[in-house]
Design a protein around this motif. Structure first.
Motif, PDB file in Angstrom:
ATOM      1  N   CYS A  89       1.228   3.871  50.518  1.00 45.09           N
ATOM      2  CA  CYS A  89       0.115   3.684  51.452  1.00 45.09           C
ATOM      3  C   CYS A  89       0.695   3.412  52.835  1.00 45.09           C
ATOM      4  O   CYS A  89       1.425   2.427  53.012  1.00 45.09           O
ATOM      5  CB  CYS A  89      -0.752   2.512  51.005  1.00 45.09           C
ATOM      6  N   TYR A 125      -0.572   2.195  55.391  1.00 42.61           N
ATOM      7  CA  TYR A 125      -1.001   0.911  55.946  1.00 42.61           C
ATOM      8  C   TYR A 125      -0.154  -0.218  55.345  1.00 42.61           C
ATOM      9  O   TYR A 125       0.194  -1.184  56.030  1.00 42.61           O
ATOM     10  CB  TYR A 125      -2.480   0.707  55.636  1.00 42.61           C
ATOM     11  N   GLN A 126       0.180  -0.080  54.067  1.00 44.36           N
ATOM     12  CA  GLN A 126       1.036  -1.070  53.428  1.00 44.36           C
ATOM     13  C   GLN A 126       2.404  -1.085  54.128  1.00 44.36           C
ATOM     14  O   GLN A 126       2.981  -2.144  54.379  1.00 44.36           O
ATOM     15  CB  GLN A 126       1.210  -0.721  51.947  1.00 44.36           C
ATOM     16  N   LEU A 168       1.919  -2.909  57.478  1.00 44.88           N
ATOM     17  CA  LEU A 168       1.777  -4.365  57.353  1.00 44.88           C
ATOM     18  C   LEU A 168       3.082  -5.028  56.932  1.00 44.88           C
ATOM     19  O   LEU A 168       3.453  -6.083  57.443  1.00 44.88           O
ATOM     20  CB  LEU A 168       0.691  -4.716  56.320  1.00 44.88           C
ATOM     21  N   ALA A 170      -5.081   3.081  56.269  1.00 47.26           N
ATOM     22  CA  ALA A 170      -5.163   2.624  54.885  1.00 47.26           C
ATOM     23  C   ALA A 170      -5.542   3.846  54.056  1.00 47.26           C
ATOM     24  O   ALA A 170      -6.699   4.242  54.017  1.00 47.26           O
ATOM     25  CB  ALA A 170      -6.228   1.539  54.751  1.00 47.26           C
ATOM     26  N   PRO A 229      -4.408   4.675  50.453  1.00 42.59           N
ATOM     27  CA  PRO A 229      -3.604   4.405  49.263  1.00 42.59           C
ATOM     28  C   PRO A 229      -3.612   5.580  48.292  1.00 42.59           C
ATOM     29  O   PRO A 229      -4.613   6.294  48.204  1.00 42.59           O
ATOM     30  CB  PRO A 229      -4.308   3.197  48.655  1.00 42.59           C
ATOM     31  N   ALA A 258      -3.035   2.359  43.909  1.00 42.53           N
ATOM     32  CA  ALA A 258      -2.058   1.589  44.691  1.00 42.53           C
ATOM     33  C   ALA A 258      -2.591   0.203  45.049  1.00 42.53           C
ATOM     34  O   ALA A 258      -1.827  -0.761  45.128  1.00 42.53           O
ATOM     35  CB  ALA A 258      -1.698   2.345  45.969  1.00 42.53           C
ATOM     36  N   CYS A 259      -3.892   0.118  45.283  1.00 46.75           N
ATOM     37  CA  CYS A 259      -4.441  -1.180  45.727  1.00 46.75           C
ATOM     38  C   CYS A 259      -4.434  -2.218  44.608  1.00 46.75           C
ATOM     39  O   CYS A 259      -4.438  -3.414  44.876  1.00 46.75           O
ATOM     40  CB  CYS A 259      -5.864  -1.014  46.237  1.00 46.75           C
ATOM     41  N   CYS A 271      -1.449  -4.309  44.981  1.00 46.70           N
ATOM     42  CA  CYS A 271      -0.916  -4.462  46.342  1.00 46.70           C
ATOM     43  C   CYS A 271      -1.111  -5.902  46.824  1.00 46.70           C
ATOM     44  O   CYS A 271      -2.164  -6.499  46.635  1.00 46.70           O
ATOM     45  CB  CYS A 271      -1.631  -3.497  47.278  1.00 46.70           C
ATOM     46  N   TYR A 309      -1.529  -6.796  49.749  1.00 45.38           N
ATOM     47  CA  TYR A 309      -2.408  -6.868  50.927  1.00 45.38           C
ATOM     48  C   TYR A 309      -3.867  -6.601  50.597  1.00 45.38           C
ATOM     49  O   TYR A 309      -4.678  -6.403  51.497  1.00 45.38           O
ATOM     50  CB  TYR A 309      -1.921  -5.891  51.999  1.00 45.38           C
ATOM     51  N   ARG A 310      -4.179  -6.603  49.328  1.00 50.34           N
ATOM     52  CA  ARG A 310      -5.578  -6.386  48.936  1.00 50.34           C
ATOM     53  C   ARG A 310      -6.492  -7.416  49.597  1.00 50.34           C
ATOM     54  O   ARG A 310      -7.623  -7.130  49.953  1.00 50.34           O
ATOM     55  CB  ARG A 310      -5.665  -6.515  47.411  1.00 50.34           C
ATOM     56  N   CYS A 339      -7.315  -5.945  52.986  1.00 54.10           N
ATOM     57  CA  CYS A 339      -8.100  -4.709  53.043  1.00 54.10           C
ATOM     58  C   CYS A 339      -9.421  -4.798  52.291  1.00 54.10           C
ATOM     59  O   CYS A 339     -10.363  -4.083  52.613  1.00 54.10           O
ATOM     60  CB  CYS A 339      -7.307  -3.568  52.432  1.00 54.10           C
TER      61      CYS A 339
HETATM   62  S1  SF4 Z   1      -4.613  -2.837  49.632  1.00 53.92           S
HETATM   63 FE1  SF4 Z   1      -4.623  -0.638  49.375  1.00 53.92          FE
HETATM   64  S2  SF4 Z   1      -5.176   0.128  51.380  1.00 53.92           S
HETATM   65 FE2  SF4 Z   1      -4.552  -1.968  51.668  1.00 53.92          FE
HETATM   66  S3  SF4 Z   1      -2.403  -1.850  52.171  1.00 53.92           S
HETATM   67 FE3  SF4 Z   1      -2.554  -2.140  49.994  1.00 53.92          FE
HETATM   68  S4  SF4 Z   1      -2.489  -0.104  49.166  1.00 53.92           S
HETATM   69 FE4  SF4 Z   1      -2.979   0.116  51.313  1.00 53.92          FE
END
Ligand code: SF4
Length: 1016
Positions: free
Chosen positions: A737, A739-740, A743, A974, A976, A980-981, A984, A986-987, A990
């Motif tokens: 992802c 965005y991941q 971040l 973002a 994914p 992937a989320c 993750c 960082y859920r 997001c």
């Molecule tokens: S939660 Fe999903 S969209 Fe957000 S950074 Fe993680 S993989 Fe990407």
């Protein structure tokens, strides 16, 4: 307070007056008796000191005479407080101890306890309230006090004990003239000629005052503007309705200080009233009846519990979690300050008021104020208790962090940064906690109260940001200086109840503000409108209970002065009389319709029904009553706003009321009607816009970095792959992802730390230990010429590896001081099997590779490697083997085995090929193979190996180009890949719907990413 009001109104009328002295009976008794008490060497015993003396009496009787009836419950929490109340009642009502002793088994024990209590009073030179009243009455009779010969006004005085009544009668007997204002139902205090001053106007309020609780049928009447009954869905909404009514009353020109909210249960209602009045912008004066949770007191109690339970970390964590940690000194240690003197508070000491101090607005250094992180570190350190254990575990945790930092290297920058911060905080925790632990360790074990108070005052000054509340309570115990010896547990028992809640003395003036108080505090006061919330079932009246230490049947035989159930019921009824009596023009009663604690509906209490009976002349129909009460309020179920926006108490209610109205309109009529919301609050505007853009098909800033401005492009250009080194792990994130990747690898936003169960060794610590053993073992085997490992030298290798393993484990154990030895030993044993399996697996290989380089690191303290295409990389290769001048790269894995990775597995596994190219650059030899070796039993010693071919190199270079191109374009949304989320970190940033959201977006701009995900 009623006397203050009277004097004030008198002064307003006359322009001023001198010589009016105003006291409650208790305070006047102290004022009159103090000189004589002082001459006889006595100190005043009040507040918590009475409890402490009762606790001492219990201990004394248990060890010397031996209690019989109360022995099974004498050590239960709260027993001595219940006893203090009973002892006080016995002494205040002149009970004959001989009659008490003969009244039954409970009375016999109580007589012993009273004797012990009185002996302590005499020996320690203490005067309790009974003695104060008696001394004061004697002084009055002698005519030797400064108010002798004054006229006396008794305002709503309702004595609650025999000695208080005797004192008042003595006072009245010595006064030049007496005027007493008492309620018609109060017990007679004086033998007087009463004059009836009731208000004959037949309003609902007057009928209520006249007929409530009367057994005779009241005359028929009807509700009018002087009495209002309303209900709300719950207590919080009920308080909001009260605030709404106050605002409506001010519209009639009534000032705030002519209104009062009287509370039967201040502990439940006061926070809600505070919140509602604050929201409505109504200034309020909270009387001294306020009682709220006391965080400083609770933090102090947690420290005492820590000392009592052998310096446990859980109690220390509790102390930290309460947010009362003071600003540490320059060395990071608790401040060394002397306890300041604070006066005793309470009704008996009205003239000693704490000065109102300005709020401390200084901003402490941010990094030092991180107790929540400390709390977590303590959990990680798993200190079970004991001063030495604290030092060992904190040092052990430091070593563990250092090992984890070593293990992680620069592979995962956010994690590395987090570990480094934790290490720093751990040092801060160590500096702060150990001196406090020393103080707790050095508390006396068994000492007189005086010694305890000195130690506790020092502890409060060093451990609490604002120790005044605790010091005030300790000041109440000063008269107990010579009483003892007492243990830490007895000290805790005495302090626990008092320090758990904070009772604050108001220092401000009440004028210009709504008066909020308990009902008894309104005795003798008058307000235009009085609000009496909480007239619901189980709330008001409260159930009255017998005194379990001296039951009513015994009480009746001992003395008519002792309270029994009838008097308790009468006292509860008196509260409703008092509240109704305080309302001059209007009484507003209310109740909540739901019992949220029990999840059931709640009706009006029988007091509310009795109010209506007194007013209407008959018992009203309950349903009808509930309907009237519900309709009188703006509260509605399921929507926290009034029915009409005009009645809102704040902006939030207003907006909700508007939206509710709009929701009921046809779609065409409501279009654009709530647009004003966008202009009222810029945060709401941003949030609504962002939400709309995120779900629209167009890409926008709400999706991540999409169409950057030039400063962002410039900033991103510094992160291009030829400008700064990346680890393979960091680059792999892009394909998962973008965005991941942004971040984690660019913004370095650290993932939320997850709690690790103490039953397992932290995976990083375990990985560090395994890699350390492999590194040391391979290095030693190399110097002993035992490489490569073969079936022929396997026995020698195993012996040497076992020796290295034992040495390394012993070193780690010494450094880390594991929290739970059994867990450590289990994990170490598993690791031993893993290592032995790994050696066996290696020995069976017939490929002829010789391990040559171990832990070959680059970009971690050493310069980063520049690949032929200019990409900067960093990392550490576990093992490089050589055969015929060619290289094979091995990365040892300790986690779960993954499916075969092809070349890059869709851009998500870059380590093997990236490390192969790095090794070629570093060692100037061609790499022909690269592999991942899962060297644990759990992963079945799986090996994934691929040849390093031109095709593979091409795929790697394509991955790098696409990431670089995306950085150039500044397109990192973002987006994914499937699932992937789910795992993750960082859920939380997001939200849970990113994959569904992505399906709504146009795919034209995702072509590069799709290409990357198509690389094998
Ligand atoms: S939660 Fe999903 S969209 Fe957000 S950074 Fe993680 S993989 Fe990407």
């Amino acid at each position: 307070m009623a006397a203050d009001e009277l004097a004030r109104s008198f002064c307003l009328k006359t322009g001023g007056a001198f010589g009016i002295h105003r006291f409650s009976p208790g305070a006047l008794a102290i004022e009159i008796a103090s000189e004589r008490l002082a001459l006889s060497g006595k100190s005043v015993l009040s507040g918590i000191a009475v409890d402490a003396l009762a606790a001492r009496a219990v201990q004394d009787c248990r060890t010397s005479s031996g209690l019989s009836w109360f022995e099974p419950v004498a050590t239960t929490p709260g027993f001595f407080r219940a006893l203090a109340s009973t002892l006080r009642e016995i002494r205040l009502n002149n009970i004959d101890i001989a009659i008490l002793a003969g009244s039954g088994p409970a009375g016999s024990d109580l007589a012993l306890l009273v004797a012990a209590y009185e002996r302590y009073l005499t020996e320690a030179g203490l005067a309790d309230s009974a003695e104060i009243y008696r001394t004061a009455a004697t002084v009055v009779r002698d005519g030797r006090h400064r108010f002798s010969g004054f006229p006396l006004l008794l305002l709503d005085v309702a004595p609650r004990s025999e000695v208080e009544r005797a004192f008042i009668q003595t006072l009245a007997g010595a006064a030049t003239s007496v005027l007493a204002v008492i309620g018609s139902r109060d017990e007679p205090v004086l033998t007087t000629t009463p004059q009836d001053i009731r208000n004959e106007e037949p309003t609902a309020l007057n009928r209520l005052r006249e007929h409530i609780f009367s057994t005779a049928p009241p005359p028929t009447g009807r509700l009018d503007a002087t009495l209002e009954l309303l209900s709300a869905t719950d207590e919080a909404r009920e308080c909001v309705e009260v605030a709404r009514s106050i605002l409506a009353t001010t519209g009639l020109g009534i000032p705030f200080d002519r209104m009062a909210i009287l509370l039967r249960s201040p502990e439940a209602y006061q926070p809600l009233v505070e919140d509602a009045l604050r929201r409505a912008g109504i200034p309020a004066f909270f009387s001294q009846g306020s009682r709220r949770p006391n965080p400083a007191g609770r933090a102090f109690l947690a420290l005492l519990a820590c000392a009592s339970e052998g310096l446990t970390a859980s109690r220390f964590s509790e102390y930290l979690s309460l947010g009362q940690v003071p600003q540490p000194d320059a060395k990071g240690e608790p401040p060394k300050r002397d306890p300041t003197w604070v006066p005793v508070q309470g009704e008996l000491f009205p003239d000693i008021r704490p000065a109102q101090e300005p709020e401390d607005e200084s901003q402490p250094e941010k990094e030092l104020r991180t107790p929540q992180h400390w709390e977590r570190l303590l959990v990680d350190a798993a200190v079970i208790g004991g001063r030495d254990r604290w030092v060992r575990r904190l040092d052990g945790l430091r070593q563990e962090f250092e090992k984890r930092i070593e293990e992680i290297g620069a592979e995962d920058e956010p994690r590395l940064a987090r570990l480094e911060r934790q290490l720093e905080r751990l040092q801060q925790l160590r500096n702060f906690a150990l001196p406090l632990i020393d103080s707790l360790h050095n508390l006396p074990r068994n000492a007189a109260w005086g010694e305890w108070l000195d130690a506790l005052e020092r502890l409060a000054a060093m451990s609490l940001r604002d120790p005044k509340g605790v010091l005030t309570v300790l000041a109440e115990l000063r008269p107990m200086t010579n009483v003892g010896p007492v243990t830490l547990d007895e000290v805790r028992d005495v302090l626990t109840h008092r320090l758990t809640f904070l009772r604050t003395e108001p220092t401000e003036r009440r004028y210009g503000k709504v008066f909020v108080a308990t009902i008894p505090e309104a005795a003798g006061l008058m307000f235009h409108t009085v609000f009496l919330p909480g007239l619901g079932e189980d709330l008001f009246p409260k159930r009255t209970f017998e005194d379990p230490l001296l039951l009513d049947t015994d009480r009746k035989t001992i003395s008519p002065n002792l309270s029994v159930q009838d008097r308790r019921v009468a006292e509860e009824r008196l509260l409703l009389h008092t509240a109704a009596g305080a309302a001059e023009e209007k009484l507003c009663i209310s109740y909540p319709r739901m019992n949220l604690g029990q999840g059931r509906s709640r009706g009006p209490s029988f007091y509310a029904i009795e109010v209506m009976r007194a007013v209407l002349g008959h018992v009203p129909d309950l349903r009808e009553l509930q309907r009237i009460a519900a309709e009188a309020s703006q509260s509605q179920p399921g929507w926290p706003s009034p029915r009409t926006p005009e009645n809102a108490i704040d902006d939030a209610e207003y907006d909700l009321a508007v939206i509710q109205k709009l929701m009921r309109l046809p779609a065409a009529e409501r279009r654009g009607a709530a647009r004003y919301l966008l202009s009222t609050n810029e945060n709401l505007q941003r949030s609504l816009h962002s939400r709309w853009y995120r779900w629209s098909s167009r890409w926008s800033d709400a999706d991540g970095i999409v169409d950057p401005d030039s400063p962002t492009v410039e900033a991103l250009s510094q992160h291009k792959l030829n400008k700064r080194p990346y680890s393979a792990t960091a680059l792999q994130r892009f394909s998962v992802c973008p965005y991941q990747f942004l971040l984690s690898s660019i913004l370095r936003l650290e993932p939320r730390p997850e709690a690790v169960a103490l039953e397992r060794l932290d995976p990083l610590t375990k990985g560090s230990l395994l890699h350390e053993v492999q590194y040391r073992a391979l290095s030693e085997l190399q110097s002993m010429r035992l490489l490569p490992i073969t079936l022929e030298n396997l026995a020698d290798v195993t012996r040497n590896v076992n020796r290295v393993f034992d040495q390394t484990v012993a070193e780690y154990q010494d450094l880390l001081a594991p929290a739970i030895l059994r867990v450590w030993e289990n994990e170490v044993e598993n690791l031993r099997w893993d290592i032995q399996g790994w050696i066996r697996q290696v020995s069976e290989s017939k490929e002829g590779w010789t391990p040559k380089w171990f832990e070959l690191s680059f970009g971690l303290g050493a310069p980063a490697v520049v690949l032929p295409n200019g990409t900067l990389v960093r990392g550490a290769i576990d093992m490089v083997e050589e055969k015929d001048g060619t290289l094979r790269i091995t990365d040892h894995k300790t986690g779960k085995a993954q499916p075969a990775f092809g070349f890059t597995r869709n851009g998500e596994v870059l380590q093997p090929l990236l490390y192969a190219q790095a090794a070629e650059t570093l060692l100037s030899k061609p790499a022909v193979a690269t592999r991942l070796f899962y060297c644990t039993q759990r992963a079945g010693y799986k090996v994934d190996e691929i040849p390093v071919t031109e095709e593979g190199r091409g795929f790697l270079s394509k991955v790098i180009d696409i990431i670089d191109e995306s950085l150039t374009q500044g397109f990192m949304p973002a987006a994914p890949r499937k699932d992937a989320c789910t795992y993750c970190d960082y859920r939380i940033v997001c939200g849970p719907h990113e994959e569904s959201r992505l399906r709504r977006k146009t795919t034209d701009r995702l072509r590069l990413l799709e290409h990357l995900r198509g690389i094998p």
